[in-house]
Design a protein around this motif. Sequence first.
Motif, mmCIF file in Angstrom:
data_model
loop_
_atom_site.group_PDB
_atom_site.id
_atom_site.type_symbol
_atom_site.label_atom_id
_atom_site.label_comp_id
_atom_site.label_asym_id
_atom_site.label_seq_id
_atom_site.Cartn_x
_atom_site.Cartn_y
_atom_site.Cartn_z
ATOM 1 N N PHE A 52 0.868 -1.181 0.000
ATOM 2 C CA PHE A 52 0.000 0.000 0.000
ATOM 3 C C PHE A 52 0.902 1.227 0.000
ATOM 4 N N HIS A 53 1.037 1.852 -1.156
ATOM 5 C CA HIS A 53 2.044 2.898 -1.307
ATOM 6 C C HIS A 53 1.547 4.016 -2.216
ATOM 7 N N LEU A 54 2.382 5.024 -2.378
ATOM 8 C CA LEU A 54 1.982 6.234 -3.099
ATOM 9 C C LEU A 54 1.630 5.975 -4.560
ATOM 10 N N LEU A 55 2.172 4.920 -5.142
ATOM 11 C CA LEU A 55 1.931 4.678 -6.557
ATOM 12 C C LEU A 55 0.629 3.932 -6.840
ATOM 13 N N ASN A 56 0.001 3.368 -5.790
ATOM 14 C CA ASN A 56 -1.263 2.664 -6.036
ATOM 15 C C ASN A 56 -2.405 3.082 -5.114
ATOM 16 N N ILE A 57 -2.150 4.015 -4.195
ATOM 17 C CA ILE A 57 -3.175 4.379 -3.216
ATOM 18 C C ILE A 57 -4.376 5.057 -3.864
ATOM 19 N N GLU A 58 -4.159 5.826 -4.938
ATOM 20 C CA GLU A 58 -5.284 6.515 -5.574
ATOM 21 C C GLU A 58 -6.293 5.526 -6.138
ATOM 22 N N GLU A 59 -5.816 4.491 -6.784
ATOM 23 C CA GLU A 59 -6.720 3.479 -7.344
ATOM 24 C C GLU A 59 -7.520 2.795 -6.245
ATOM 25 N N ARG A 60 -6.849 2.492 -5.138
ATOM 26 C CA ARG A 60 -7.545 1.852 -4.014
ATOM 27 C C ARG A 60 -8.640 2.760 -3.460
ATOM 28 N N LEU A 61 -8.340 4.036 -3.309
ATOM 29 C CA LEU A 61 -9.328 4.961 -2.761
ATOM 30 C C LEU A 61 -10.506 5.145 -3.707
ATOM 31 N N ARG A 62 -10.240 5.114 -5.005
ATOM 32 C CA ARG A 62 -11.341 5.192 -5.958
ATOM 33 C C ARG A 62 -12.257 3.971 -5.845
ATOM 34 N N GLU A 63 -11.674 2.818 -5.582
ATOM 35 C CA GLU A 63 -12.452 1.589 -5.514
ATOM 36 C C GLU A 63 -13.149 1.404 -4.172
ATOM 37 N N ARG A 64 -12.488 1.781 -3.075
ATOM 38 C CA ARG A 64 -12.993 1.451 -1.745
ATOM 39 C C ARG A 64 -13.417 2.649 -0.911
ATOM 40 N N GLY A 65 -12.922 3.845 -1.257
ATOM 41 C CA GLY A 65 -13.222 5.001 -0.429
ATOM 42 C C GLY A 65 -12.526 4.911 0.912
ATOM 43 N N ASP A 66 -13.032 5.660 1.874
ATOM 44 C CA ASP A 66 -12.443 5.701 3.205
ATOM 45 C C ASP A 66 -13.085 4.631 4.082
ATOM 46 N N LEU A 67 -12.378 3.535 4.309
ATOM 47 C CA LEU A 67 -12.925 2.425 5.090
ATOM 48 C C LEU A 67 -13.190 2.805 6.537
ATOM 49 N N LEU A 68 -12.533 3.834 7.036
ATOM 50 C CA LEU A 68 -12.766 4.246 8.416
ATOM 51 C C LEU A 68 -14.187 4.757 8.615
ATOM 52 N N GLN A 69 -14.809 5.194 7.524
ATOM 53 C CA GLN A 69 -16.178 5.696 7.621
ATOM 54 C C GLN A 69 -17.208 4.571 7.574
ATOM 55 N N SER A 70 -16.741 3.326 7.455
ATOM 56 C CA SER A 70 -17.668 2.197 7.376
ATOM 57 C C SER A 70 -18.183 1.763 8.746
#
Length: 294
Positions: A262-280
Motif C-alpha cells: 500500500f504505497h503512493l503509486l497505487n493508493i489513488e486506485e484503491r481509494l477510488r475503488e474502496r473510499g475511506d474504510l474508516l467511515q464504514s
Amino acid sequence: MPTAAKGVITVEGHELTISNPEKMLFPEKRITKLMFLEKLAALAPYLIPYCRDRYLTTIRFPDGAGGKSFYQKNCPEPVPAFVRTSTLQGINYVNLDSLATLMWLGNLACVEYHPSFHRIGERLPAEWIIDIDPSLPEEPRIMHAACLVGELLDSLKIASVPKTSGATGVQIYVPIRRGYTFAQLRSIGEFICTYLAKKHPRLFTIERFKKNRGDRIYLDYLQHWTGKTLSAPYTPRGTPHATVSTPLTWEEVRSEADPRNFHLLNIEERLRERGDLLQSVPPQNLDAILRALT
C-alpha cells in the motif's frame, strides 16, 4: 506544476514557491518531489479530515527517504498568511486544514503527518486506537496479531477498522461516541492488551521497554493519550517503499496483507475503488464494557 529548479503554483488562491521539483524523495520508487506533491494532493481529501483541528507533528526528510529525518512540532518559519496554527504547552503547532497548507508542508519535505488524538482546544479523545508494534524488523505474524485483537473487540461488541501504520505495525481504529475520557479508554485498552498478553504469551507483550520484549509483538495502549500522536490515516511514510498508512478490511487482514503493498503509486486506485474504510464503522458505544470494568 513546474519542472524547473524552482517555480510558482497557485493553490486555493495562494501562490506557493516549489523548490527542486525534480529532487528524488523516494529513490527506490523513482518518486520526485513533484510526483510526491501530486500524490499528496490526491490524498488530501482523505488525509486532511484526520489532521484538521489537531495539533500536528510532521517528520521531515530533507534528503529523501533513507536519509536523515527529524520531527517538526513547531510550525516552520516563515509562516504564510494562510497557514493556521495553535499553541499547546509552548509549542506552536500547524493546523493542517487546507490543501494549500498541505502543499506548503510537502514542499518542505514533510513526508509524514502525525496528529494529536484530541482536537485543538479540547481534552477528550476524538477516537480510540490500539497500536500493534512488532519488535522485529520483519514480522510475519503481524496480521495474525491484528486478527486476534479484532476478534476480541468483536466479542465485546466493539466494531473496529484495522489500518497499516505505513511502517511495520498495524493500528486498530475505533470510532467512538463523544464524551469518553482518555483515562476510560486506557482502562479498556489495559484490560484487552493484558488479557491477550496472558492468553498468547509467546506472541504478545505489554512490556514498555523494547529491550525486554524479545521477539514478541508489543500491544501499546499507553500511546493513546493527550498530547501524544500517531501516524494519521493516509499519511505517507518515509520508507523505501513509499508506503501509506492505509485502512484495511478484516478480510485483507485475515489474508495476511503485506503493508508494503500500500504505497503512493497505487493508493489513488484503491481509494477510488474502496473510499475511506474508516467511515464504514459508526461511533461505538463503550458504556457496557466500562460498567463491567468498574
